[in-house]
Design an enzyme around this catalytic site. Structure first.
Site, PDB file in Angstrom:
ATOM      1  N   GLN A  62       4.101   0.588   2.298  1.00 50.55           N
ATOM      2  CA  GLN A  62       4.336  -0.663   3.021  1.00 50.55           C
ATOM      3  C   GLN A  62       5.545  -1.337   2.383  1.00 50.55           C
ATOM      4  OE1 GLN A  62       2.035  -2.346   5.759  1.00 50.55           O
ATOM      5  NE2 GLN A  62       2.618  -0.207   5.925  1.00 50.55           N
TER       6      GLN A  62
ATOM      7  N   ARG B 188      -7.460  -0.969  11.702  1.00 46.88           N
ATOM      8  CA  ARG B 188      -6.215  -0.418  11.146  1.00 46.88           C
ATOM      9  C   ARG B 188      -6.423   0.603  10.020  1.00 46.88           C
ATOM     10  NH1 ARG B 188      -6.189  -5.935   9.636  1.00 46.88           N
ATOM     11  NH2 ARG B 188      -6.692  -6.258   7.439  1.00 46.88           N
TER      12      ARG B 188
ATOM     13  N   ASP C 129       0.769  -1.257   0.000  1.00 47.56           N
ATOM     14  CA  ASP C 129       0.000   0.000   0.000  1.00 47.56           C
ATOM     15  C   ASP C 129       0.801   1.309   0.000  1.00 47.56           C
ATOM     16  OD1 ASP C 129      -1.575  -2.109   0.809  1.00 47.56           O
ATOM     17  OD2 ASP C 129      -2.238  -1.170   2.663  1.00 47.56           O
TER      18      ASP C 129
ATOM     19  N   PHE D 164       2.085  -0.865  10.016  1.00 43.50           N
ATOM     20  CA  PHE D 164       1.103  -1.094   8.959  1.00 43.50           C
ATOM     21  C   PHE D 164       0.655   0.245   8.360  1.00 43.50           C
ATOM     22  CE2 PHE D 164      -0.889  -5.622   9.302  1.00 43.50           C
ATOM     23  CZ  PHE D 164       0.358  -6.190   9.165  1.00 43.50           C
ATOM     24  N   SER D 165      -0.331   0.174   7.467  1.00 44.69           N
ATOM     25  CA  SER D 165      -0.695   1.357   6.673  1.00 44.69           C
ATOM     26  C   SER D 165      -1.245   2.511   7.501  1.00 44.69           C
ATOM     27  CB  SER D 165      -1.714   0.961   5.610  1.00 44.69           C
ATOM     28  OG  SER D 165      -1.055   0.241   4.607  1.00 44.69           O
TER      29      SER D 165
ATOM     30  N   GLU E 243     -10.430  -2.296   4.560  1.00 40.57           N
ATOM     31  CA  GLU E 243      -9.055  -1.847   4.740  1.00 40.57           C
ATOM     32  C   GLU E 243      -8.906  -0.472   4.075  1.00 40.57           C
ATOM     33  OE1 GLU E 243      -6.373  -5.815   4.896  1.00 40.57           O
ATOM     34  OE2 GLU E 243      -6.854  -5.198   2.875  1.00 40.57           O
TER      35      GLU E 243
HETATM   36  C1  FRU Z   1      -3.908  -3.642   2.735  1.00 41.42           C
HETATM   37  C2  FRU Z   1      -3.238  -4.099   4.029  1.00 41.42           C
HETATM   38  C3  FRU Z   1      -3.579  -3.149   5.145  1.00 41.42           C
HETATM   39  C4  FRU Z   1      -2.430  -3.349   6.100  1.00 41.42           C
HETATM   40  C5  FRU Z   1      -1.274  -3.600   5.165  1.00 41.42           C
HETATM   41  C6  FRU Z   1      -0.243  -4.552   5.684  1.00 41.42           C
HETATM   42  O1  FRU Z   1      -3.281  -4.040   1.576  1.00 41.42           O
HETATM   43  O2  FRU Z   1      -3.634  -5.424   4.312  1.00 41.42           O
HETATM   44  O3  FRU Z   1      -4.843  -3.358   5.716  1.00 41.42           O
HETATM   45  O4  FRU Z   1      -2.236  -2.234   6.928  1.00 41.42           O
HETATM   46  O5  FRU Z   1      -1.816  -4.066   3.952  1.00 41.42           O
HETATM   47  O6  FRU Z   1       0.900  -4.590   4.876  1.00 41.42           O
END
Ligand code: FRU
Length: 431
Positions: A35, A129, A19, A75-76, A181
């Site tokens: 990410q 998240r 992401d 994470f994101s 997400e």
């Molecule tokens: C979406 C996701 C987010 C998470 C991240 C982890 O692609 O699954 O929800 O924060 O990627 O790498």
């Protein structure tokens, strides 16, 4: 090595990327975090990679902004500027549970996690998240939306550290399955200059739904209720799309991960995996009585185009170019390489926009990758569409950005020929 590295789509030099995160414009630069796992091209303990660009197309790599810590992986999340002009990042600390943390950067390079982290505790929800900052014009507080299982939660704060929950949206109004997400919430101007609130939600494993509504009393609510889902993209490689904060002139610029979780860990690129889609500029258009989100390529792309040449039935092309096409009815463009691999795209006789990668190159890493994607146009009559091909992927924006595709391909040799049936237009190299 590097056979599939695009020129204008952002990729990390090495390692894994998913992401886009922490996207904000500051002092002439667009900041893009992402990410990132730098030690392998497979997903691993998440960092935030970091790059900057003046034009959203040519990126300079910076050191990772955030690294995993004892509170969890990073994470994101998103970024904004505080009143001093520092970058404030908010992200998910993924440990035993998912909690939210913030970090500050004065120089736009080094990020200092806040001593009070986590600033939002987990309320007992497994998937909790991907916080995204947003603001309501005229308010002094900063707000965020985050994904909480099958819905979104909203919070507000005066100081980025103390947060109060103000409301929720969903699951009513949602038409699809999947864990929510990477939500985003922002205002978009329609053709008449009126602002509407639009909410985006990525849903596992590979779709992005959007909702048109209003933000009042601390929560988003629908003003447009339809009996079907509205999708950002009718398939292909497009996920986790979110917008930049603080872009000048009120532009809403969107960027997504140009990939699909079902095979993202198998694509044959090396030494990296993962590319961002090109920046898109959002608008709203009324079609058949409903508001439709439009996603034209950002204006910067057209500035990177060299001398346009008229499309012929057949021509030589480089690996990164723009086609601006116009067709009265069905049309088909084909990219071909010396091995006879072919990628087809255009409008078919059912009035669908299509991209056919069934014979476009390597596809044995995932059953179903060799597919023909197609979706009905929302408009009748002649079709105008822009196409960008960039080494290992194609993106289309048709009918004023009301219908779009972003699709990866892995030809065994570069495509060198472009064939064009029943369309007029131009082709330009992109630099
Ligand atoms: C979406 C996701 C987010 C998470 C991240 C982890 O692609 O699954 O929800 O924060 O990627 O790498």
């Amino acid at each position: 090595m590097d056979q599939y590295r695009p020129k204008l789509h952002f990729t990390p030099a090495y390692g894994w990327m998913n992401d886009p995160n922490g996207m904000v414009y500051r002092q002439g630069s667009y900041h893009l975090c992402y990410q990132y796992y730098p030690h392998s091209k497979d997903w691993g303990p998440m960092h935030w990679g970091h790059a900057v660009s003046a034009d959203l197309l040519h990126w300079e790599a910076l050191p990772p902004a955030l690294e995993p810590c004892e509170q969890g992986m990073i994470f994101s999340g998103s970024a904004t500027l505080n009143e001093k002009g520092d970058i404030v990042a908010v992200y998910t600390l993924h440990g035993d549970a998912e909690r939210q943390g913030v970090a500050f950067s004065r120089d736009g390079i080094h990020f200092e996690p806040c001593a009070e982290n986590p600033v939002i505790e987990n309320p007992g929800i497994h998937d909790f998240r991907d916080p995204k900052f947003f603001r309501v014009p005229g308010e002094s507080c900063v707000r965020l939306v985050l994904a909480a299982g099958d819905r979104a939660h909203f919070y507000c704060s005066q100081d980025y550290i103390h947060w109060q929950k103000t409301g929720e949206f969903g699951p009513e109004g949602n038409h699809l399955d999947g864990v929510w997400e990477c939500p985003d919430l922002f205002q978009v101007r329609d053709e008449e200059g009126r602002e509407h609130w639009v909410m985006l939600v990525s849903m596992t494993p590979n779709i992005i739904q959007y909702f048109v509504g209003d933000f009042a009393d601390g929560a988003f609510r629908l003003t447009q209720r339809l009996d079907h889902a509205q999708l950002l993209n009718p398939g292909g490689d497009y996920y986790a799309a979110v917008t930049f904060d603080n872009v000048p002139a009120g532009r809403r610029v969107l960027m997504a991960w140009m990939n699909d979780w079902r095979y993202a860990g198998k694509i044959p690129t090396d030494p990296h995996r993962g590319a961002m889609a090109l920046p898109r500029e959002l608008g709203l258009k009324r079609i058949n009585g409903a508001w439709v989100l439009t996603q034209a390529f950002a204006a910067e792309l057209f500035e990177a185009a060299q001398e346009p040449e008229m499309l012929d039935e057949e021509q030589e092309v480089g690996q990164t170019f723009l086609v601006e096409a116009y067709a009265e009815g069905a049309c088909c463009l084909t990219l071909r390489n010396e091995q006879g691999e072919e990628l087809h795209f255009g409008v078919d006789d059912q009035n669908c926009l299509f991209v056919d990668r069934t014979k476009a190159g390597i596809s044995d890493f995932f059953e179903g990758f060799a597919q023909r994607l197609s979706a009905p146009r929302l408009m009748e009559g002649s079709c105008k569409f822009s196409v960008v091909y960039d080494v290992a992927g194609i993106e289309l924006a048709a009918d004023d950005g009301t219908l779009n595709y972003s699709v990866q391909v892995f030809p065994r040799a570069p495509y060198t020929q472009l064939l064009c049936e029943n369309a007029e237009g131009t082709v330009s190299q992109l630099n």
